[in-house]
Structures are given as C-alpha cells and as structure tokens.
Design a protein around this motif. Structure first.
Motif, PDB file in Angstrom:
ATOM      1  N   UNK A  98       0.858  -1.179   0.000  1.00 52.77           N
ATOM      2  CA  UNK A  98       0.000   0.000   0.000  1.00 52.77           C
ATOM      3  C   UNK A  98       0.895   1.229   0.000  1.00 52.77           C
ATOM      4  N   UNK A  99       1.010   1.875  -1.151  1.00 57.91           N
ATOM      5  CA  UNK A  99       1.961   2.957  -1.349  1.00 57.91           C
ATOM      6  C   UNK A  99       1.281   4.327  -1.302  1.00 57.91           C
ATOM      7  N   UNK A 100       2.055   5.356  -1.544  1.00 63.03           N
ATOM      8  CA  UNK A 100       1.508   6.720  -1.533  1.00 63.03           C
ATOM      9  C   UNK A 100       0.391   6.881  -2.549  1.00 63.03           C
ATOM     10  N   UNK A 101       0.609   6.368  -3.759  1.00 65.86           N
ATOM     11  CA  UNK A 101      -0.320   6.622  -4.857  1.00 65.86           C
ATOM     12  C   UNK A 101      -1.254   5.460  -5.156  1.00 65.86           C
ATOM     13  N   UNK A 102      -1.277   4.445  -4.320  1.00 67.14           N
ATOM     14  CA  UNK A 102      -2.162   3.316  -4.565  1.00 67.14           C
ATOM     15  C   UNK A 102      -1.536   2.003  -4.145  1.00 67.14           C
ATOM     16  N   UNK A 103      -2.080   0.919  -4.672  1.00 67.12           N
ATOM     17  CA  UNK A 103      -1.647  -0.428  -4.298  1.00 67.12           C
ATOM     18  C   UNK A 103      -0.857  -1.042  -5.451  1.00 67.12           C
ATOM     19  N   UNK A 104       0.303  -1.597  -5.130  1.00 61.96           N
ATOM     20  CA  UNK A 104       1.130  -2.263  -6.124  1.00 61.96           C
ATOM     21  C   UNK A 104       1.564  -3.627  -5.635  1.00 61.96           C
ATOM     22  N   UNK A 105       2.302  -4.328  -6.474  1.00 63.54           N
ATOM     23  CA  UNK A 105       2.775  -5.657  -6.084  1.00 63.54           C
ATOM     24  C   UNK A 105       4.202  -5.864  -6.556  1.00 63.54           C
ATOM     25  N   UNK A 106       4.928  -6.655  -5.774  1.00 62.74           N
ATOM     26  CA  UNK A 106       6.256  -7.112  -6.148  1.00 62.74           C
ATOM     27  C   UNK A 106       6.193  -8.612  -6.386  1.00 62.74           C
ATOM     28  N   UNK A 107       6.590  -9.031  -7.573  1.00 63.67           N
ATOM     29  CA  UNK A 107       6.672 -10.453  -7.881  1.00 63.67           C
ATOM     30  C   UNK A 107       7.850 -11.065  -7.126  1.00 63.67           C
ATOM     31  N   UNK A 108       7.913 -12.387  -7.042  1.00 60.96           N
ATOM     32  CA  UNK A 108       9.043 -13.020  -6.344  1.00 60.96           C
ATOM     33  C   UNK A 108      10.410 -12.600  -6.892  1.00 60.96           C
TER      34      UNK A 108
END
Length: 300
Positions: A75-85
């Motif tokens: 949950x970042x400043x500008x929204x939700x992101x993901x990191x792959x393995x």
C-alpha cells in the motif's frame, strides 16, 4: 482486567525505524514482514535463522502483505502495487491524490486487500478505505476517514474490526452487510458511518493514547496498539477491556501474532515526532507466548 508487566517484552529486531508499522506473519516463508512508512522500507525477519532483508520502495509504504503466488502486495503513496518473487513491480490500483498516502492495510479471509489512506497533515476526512478484490477490482468502502489504521476479522469471518485513529474507537462491521453494499457500487459513496452496520466496540479513554494497528486472536479478542499510550490492550468480543501490556516505547503502532505456532506477539514501533526517543523506539518488539493467533490469508 488483567495487567501484565514488561518482563515478557523482548527486542526481536533492534532498528531505528521512523514510522514502523504493520507486522505480518508470512507462514509460507516463515518470516515476519513489517514496514517503515516514512523510511520507504519493507523489512523481513526470520526468527529461526535471524536472517533479515530490506526492500527499498520508491514511495512511502503504508503496508506490505504476502501474495498467494509469492512476493508482496504493498500500500503505497499513490495506490496499491505488487512485487513479484523476482522483484518486478506492477501497479494493481493507482489513484494518486495530492497530499495523501497509503497507511495500514490487511488481507481478509477471502484474499481481498483492505487498504486505508490518510492525508499527510491528517486533514479530517482526507483519507479513505478501499477493498481490492483478488481480481484487481477496487471499491471504496469508506470515504470520510482521517487516519485509517487497524483492520481485522473475527475467527469465523463474520465481523470486521476497524480503527480510524482520531475517533479514539475500535469499530465493528458485519461483513456480509458490507459485501452486500459493495455489490451496489453506487450505494457506497458517502456512507462512511452506515456501511455494514458500523458500531462501536470500544473507546480508548482520553489520556490513554490513540488506537492504532490491531490483530484478532483465536479467542476472538482484539489486540490494539496505543500510539502515545506505551501499551497494548486486549478487548473481548463484547468490548470489555481484559488485558493491558505496558511497553518500553511510547509509540507502538501495530501488533500481529507470528512464529510457527502463532503464539508470539510482534509489535512495530515508531520514533517520529519524539524529542528524546528511547533506544528502543523504532525497533520490532516481541512478547513470546502472549496468546494464540489466527492464520492470516495471503492476497489473491
């Protein structure tokens, strides 16, 4: 009510996090995940080996949770992101608002991420709470939030507990009622106090600190960290205060059960805003054998 001294509180990781938050046990990896929001860092800690990792994010990071297929959702400043393995980053839901950042978040039993936000200057009503479904659909649940914080679910998944810190309350929602409302997206906006039968579970009295992050144990009791309260509290499902655990730090931010049997209670802490912080402010604490936690779902 039962009080507990500090004898059982240990230092898991000595750190100087500015705004440590969101401890989460990752059972697949056997590690604890937590963040330093203003330091833009995601930390991991393996209590069996002592191994630690640190991931630098490009924005302030309010929360990091394990993904079902490996990697992290953040949950970042500008929204939700993901990191792959493999470390590759992708946005899942991007909604930048000037002066606003992501804050605490939690994964529901159905694998959806509930992610909160707040204004940097804590403007009243400057934040919100969204639900990001496993398929990537984002729906706003609450639109009039000041400091979105702890979120957790009862053992049977029927109740959701939630903290908007400035209210001084821990609130409870009926999950099925919330999901029914979310089925009608047009009905969500402007229903911050009505969604899901929102009601008060407990209020932290003036002078005792402010409710921050929370977790729910196997008995259905809610543990909450008290910002500026130097303590954790445990409330029963009826809202009765039955345990207080004093801490050697002024600003605990959140707590979560971890370890292979989910009996150790980890506590994130902050040093931000303190003129003379103690040596432990910003460290990750642990209370071994504090209770029995619940297994937490991964996102997706």
């Amino acid at each position: 009510m039962r009080a507990s001294g500090r004898a059982g509180v240990e230092v898991a990781v000595r750190e100087s996090a500015t705004l440590g938050e969101g401890p989460t046990w990752d059972p697949a990896a056997g590690r604890l995940i937590w963040v330093d929001i203003l330091g833009s860092r995601v930390h991991t800690y393996d209590p069996a080996s002592g191994r630690r990792t640190v991931l630098a994010t490009e924005q302030h990071v309010g929360a990091a949770k394990p993904r079902k297929d490996g990697g992290l959702v953040v949950n970042l400043r500008d929204g939700v992101g993901s990191y792959a393995p493999d470390g590759a980053f992708a946005w899942l839901h991007r909604e930048p608002v000037p002066g606003r950042r992501g804050n605490d978040a939690a994964v529901a039993p159905d694998g959806a991420l509930w992610a909160g936000s707040m204004a940097y200057d804590e403007t009243p009503g400057g934040g919100n709470l969204i639900r990001l479904a496993p398929d990537g659909t984002a729906t706003e649940v609450l639109d009039d939030v000041t400091v979105s914080n702890g979120t957790g679910w009862s053992p049977d998944g029927s109740l959701m507990y939630y903290v908007d810190t400035t209210t001084g309350r821990i609130d409870v929602f009926d999950v099925l009622d919330v999901l029914d409302v979310l089925d009608d997206v047009d009905a969500v906006g402007g229903r911050g106090e009505q969604v899901g039968g929102r009601r008060e579970l407990a209020t932290v009295e003036s002078g005792a600190g402010y409710p921050d992050g929370l977790t729910v144990d196997a008995d259905g009791c809610v543990w909450v960290a008290l910002w500026d309260g130097a303590a954790l509290r445990r409330y029963t499902p009826s809202g009765k205060l039955d345990r207080v655990v004093p801490l050697p730090v002024r600003r605990p931010t959140a707590c979560a059960f971890g370890g292979p049997d989910l009996t150790d209670l980890y506590v994130s802490t902050a040093s931000v805003g303190l003129n003379s912080p103690s040596p432990l402010e910003g460290s990750l604490l642990v209370i071994p054998g504090a209770g029995q936690g619940l297994a937490q779902a991964a996102f997706g």
